[in-house]
Motif scaffolding. Structure first.
Motif, PDB file in Angstrom:
ATOM      1  N   PRO A 174      19.209   4.946  90.869  1.00  0.00           N
ATOM      2  CA  PRO A 174      18.259   3.714  91.145  1.00  0.00           C
ATOM      3  C   PRO A 174      16.899   4.299  89.896  1.00  0.00           C
ATOM      4  CG  PRO A 174      18.598   4.731  92.801  1.00  0.00           C
ATOM      5  CD  PRO A 174      19.048   5.683  92.092  1.00  0.00           C
ATOM      6  N   HIS A 175      15.950   3.531  89.368  1.00  0.00           N
ATOM      7  CA  HIS A 175      14.662   2.998  89.102  1.00  0.00           C
ATOM      8  C   HIS A 175      13.563   1.952  89.168  1.00  0.00           C
ATOM      9  CE1 HIS A 175      17.170   2.161  85.537  1.00  0.00           C
ATOM     10  NE2 HIS A 175      16.279   1.700  85.408  1.00  0.00           N
ATOM     11  N   ALA A 176      12.491   2.820  89.009  1.00  0.00           N
ATOM     12  CA  ALA A 176      11.614   1.015  89.228  1.00  0.00           C
ATOM     13  C   ALA A 176      10.080   1.807  88.051  1.00  0.00           C
ATOM     14  CB  ALA A 176      11.239   0.703  90.355  1.00  0.00           C
ATOM     15  N   MET A 177       9.977   0.192  87.431  1.00  0.00           N
ATOM     16  CA  MET A 177       8.727   0.660  87.041  1.00  0.00           C
ATOM     17  C   MET A 177       7.603  -0.631  87.261  1.00  0.00           C
ATOM     18  SD  MET A 177      10.587  -0.897  82.893  1.00  0.00           S
ATOM     19  CE  MET A 177      11.474  -0.153  83.395  1.00  0.00           C
ATOM     20  N   SER A 178       6.676  -0.781  86.249  1.00  0.00           N
ATOM     21  CA  SER A 178       5.377  -1.353  86.946  1.00  0.00           C
ATOM     22  C   SER A 178       5.478  -2.872  86.038  1.00  0.00           C
ATOM     23  CB  SER A 178       4.169  -0.871  86.371  1.00  0.00           C
ATOM     24  OG  SER A 178       4.202  -0.626  85.228  1.00  0.00           O
ATOM     25  N   ARG A 179       4.724  -3.926  86.416  1.00  0.00           N
ATOM     26  CA  ARG A 179       4.802  -4.945  84.821  1.00  0.00           C
ATOM     27  C   ARG A 179       4.448  -4.824  83.522  1.00  0.00           C
ATOM     28  NH1 ARG A 179       7.731  -9.732  84.247  1.00  0.00           N
ATOM     29  NH2 ARG A 179       7.960  -9.757  85.695  1.00  0.00           N
ATOM     30  N   ARG A 180       3.169  -3.681  83.810  1.00  0.00           N
ATOM     31  CA  ARG A 180       2.702  -3.003  82.835  1.00  0.00           C
ATOM     32  C   ARG A 180       3.715  -2.190  81.382  1.00  0.00           C
ATOM     33  NH1 ARG A 180      -0.003   1.869  82.133  1.00  0.00           N
ATOM     34  NH2 ARG A 180      -1.187   2.120  80.309  1.00  0.00           N
ATOM     35  N   ALA A 181       4.839  -1.364  81.949  1.00  0.00           N
ATOM     36  CA  ALA A 181       5.564  -0.788  81.549  1.00  0.00           C
ATOM     37  C   ALA A 181       6.607  -1.429  81.260  1.00  0.00           C
ATOM     38  CB  ALA A 181       6.357   0.311  82.837  1.00  0.00           C
ATOM     39  N   LEU A 182       6.730  -2.555  81.399  1.00  0.00           N
ATOM     40  CA  LEU A 182       8.193  -3.952  81.192  1.00  0.00           C
ATOM     41  C   LEU A 182       6.919  -3.920  80.279  1.00  0.00           C
ATOM     42  CD1 LEU A 182      10.086  -5.243  81.371  1.00  0.00           C
ATOM     43  CD2 LEU A 182       9.340  -6.363  83.179  1.00  0.00           C
ATOM     44  N   ASN A 183       6.497  -4.026  80.281  1.00  0.00           N
ATOM     45  CA  ASN A 183       5.635  -5.426  78.792  1.00  0.00           C
ATOM     46  C   ASN A 183       5.354  -4.471  77.784  1.00  0.00           C
ATOM     47  OD1 ASN A 183       5.479  -7.058  80.400  1.00  0.00           O
ATOM     48  ND2 ASN A 183       3.647  -7.307  81.059  1.00  0.00           N
ATOM     49  N   ILE A 184       4.871  -3.430  78.059  1.00  0.00           N
ATOM     50  CA  ILE A 184       4.987  -2.674  77.098  1.00  0.00           C
ATOM     51  C   ILE A 184       6.130  -1.565  76.678  1.00  0.00           C
ATOM     52  CG2 ILE A 184       4.262   0.198  76.526  1.00  0.00           C
ATOM     53  CD1 ILE A 184       1.926  -0.301  78.015  1.00  0.00           C
ATOM     54  N   ILE A 185       7.189  -1.520  77.257  1.00  0.00           N
ATOM     55  CA  ILE A 185       8.399  -0.907  76.699  1.00  0.00           C
ATOM     56  C   ILE A 185       9.650  -1.564  76.298  1.00  0.00           C
ATOM     57  CG2 ILE A 185      10.881  -0.651  77.312  1.00  0.00           C
ATOM     58  CD1 ILE A 185       9.366   0.897  79.827  1.00  0.00           C
ATOM     59  N   GLY A 186       9.381  -3.355  76.596  1.00  0.00           N
ATOM     60  CA  GLY A 186       9.846  -4.487  75.689  1.00  0.00           C
ATOM     61  C   GLY A 186      11.261  -4.407  76.612  1.00  0.00           C
ATOM     62  N   LEU A 187      11.471  -6.024  76.716  1.00  0.00           N
ATOM     63  CA  LEU A 187      13.092  -5.451  77.521  1.00  0.00           C
ATOM     64  C   LEU A 187      13.888  -5.645  76.477  1.00  0.00           C
ATOM     65  CD1 LEU A 187      12.829 -10.548  78.242  1.00  0.00           C
ATOM     66  CD2 LEU A 187      12.180  -8.013  79.806  1.00  0.00           C
ATOM     67  N   GLU A 188      13.312  -5.778  75.279  1.00  0.00           N
ATOM     68  CA  GLU A 188      15.131  -5.770  74.046  1.00  0.00           C
ATOM     69  C   GLU A 188      15.735  -4.138  74.384  1.00  0.00           C
ATOM     70  OE1 GLU A 188      14.456  -7.051  70.590  1.00  0.00           O
ATOM     71  OE2 GLU A 188      16.231  -6.002  69.853  1.00  0.00           O
ATOM     72  N   SER A 189      14.390  -3.190  74.437  1.00  0.00           N
ATOM     73  CA  SER A 189      15.032  -1.550  74.791  1.00  0.00           C
ATOM     74  C   SER A 189      15.247  -1.195  76.170  1.00  0.00           C
ATOM     75  CB  SER A 189      13.825  -0.530  74.072  1.00  0.00           C
ATOM     76  OG  SER A 189      13.467  -1.330  72.876  1.00  0.00           O
TER      77      SER A 189
END
Ligand SMILES: O=c1ccn([C@@H]2O[C@H](COP(=O)(O)OP(=O)(O)O)[C@@H](O)[C@H]2O)c(=O)[nH]1
Ligand SMILES: O=C(O)[C@@H](COP(=O)(O)O)O[C@H]1O[C@H](CO)[C@@H](O)[C@H](O)[C@H]1O
Length: 266
Positions: A174-189
């Protein structure tokens, strides 16, 4: 409950009776679980996922299943998003993240039952400020049994100047991320986990291994040889390196110690 949107026609929109009404209040945690033919494990996995925090939504992205996974997941209390055809590895992570409403997004698989006690440390790490909380699991790195996948993970981290991460990787759950990380990484990646890792590190997010879950020991799929995931994961790492070089140049900040290449004459 199935999300209704005007998706391409392979997305199935008939409602599924869910054991839990969708929580109206905004969830703190969204757990994203891609699943294809996981009827044997999905109910236990949803049950554990729902226990990670009082305000949790569990999103199962059922794709290409023929075994009733979607119904079982819904009855266990998950929001179920259904696709008639298989999406391929990790695309479900992107789709689930798109639907997630939580501040913290936790990712796991539909075939490995991991107790809430081993999921909560990833949520707690993000809650205290880690942007991307990784599993300390590095795969097989002992010389007698080293694997290509484990090497790829370790080498990519070195190329990102994060050898301290060892072989910890967004490939591994498992892994987890913040909403900020999700926005910076981007959904597609998110569908190419090593590329998501390269983006997270290069963009300066706080990426840390936070807890050890020996998924290698409990992963039920003893895949046929050659393991079809090896070329997939190797190619994912090459995509990550390609992205890195596109951002940082052909040596990605690694010096060539001033080679006088211009002295080379034909
Ligand atoms: O087309 C696919 C292939 C896999 N999976 C799911 O993705 C997760 C990881 O797949 P798998 O277990 O095959 O990979 P492994 O964990 O063995 O690397 C599991 O929950 C699968 O059900 C999926 O949703 N769609
Ligand atoms: O953790 C990993 O390195 C791989 C393979 O794990 P194992 O060879 O079963 O130890 O499993 C992951 O990789 C897949 C491809 O990206 C993902 O689809 C899986 O969710 C993840 O478990």
């Amino acid at each position: 409950m199935t999300q209704h949107t005007d998706q391409p026609d392979d997305r199935i929109s008939e409602p599924l009776a869910s054991a839990s009404a969708e929580i109206d209040t905004k969830p703190k945690v969204s757990v994203v679980i891609p699943a294809m033919n996981e009827m044997r494990t999905i109910d236990k996995i949803v049950h554990e996922a729902r226990s990670v925090h009082p305000l949790t939504e569990v999103i199962v992205i059922d794709n290409g299943s023929q075994d009733g996974t979607a119904m079982i997941a819904a009855q266990a209390g998950a929001r179920v998003i259904r696709y008639a055809a298989a999406l391929g590895h990790d695309v479900g992570r992107s789709i689930g993240a798109r639907e997630a409403r939580g501040d913290i997004i936790l990712f796991t698989d539909g075939d490995i039952v991991i107790g809430a006690n081993n999921l909560i440390p990833f949520v707690e790490a993000v809650d205290r400020g880690v942007d991307v909380a990784l599993n300390m699991y590095e795969g097989k790195l002992r010389s007698s049994e080293i694997t290509t996948v484990a090497l790829c993970k370790k080498v990519l981290n070195a190329m990102l100047q994060r050898s301290d991460l060892g072989g910890s990787s967004l490939t591994t759950i498992p892994h987890a991320m913040s909403r900020r990380a999700l926005n910076i990484i981007g959904l597609e990646s998110l569908a190419v986990p090593p590329k998501a890792q390269a983006i997270a590190i290069t963009k300066g997010l706080l990426v840390q291994p936070v807890h050890f879950v020996d998924v290698g020991a409990v992963n039920p799929k003893r895949r046929k040889k050659p393991d079809p995931l090896v070329p997939l994961i190797t190619g994912d790492h090459l995509e990550a390196i390609h992205w890195l070089l596109s951002q940082e140049g052909p040596r990605a900040n690694f010096s060539d110690l001033g080679r006088k290449r211009e002295r080379v004459v034909d």
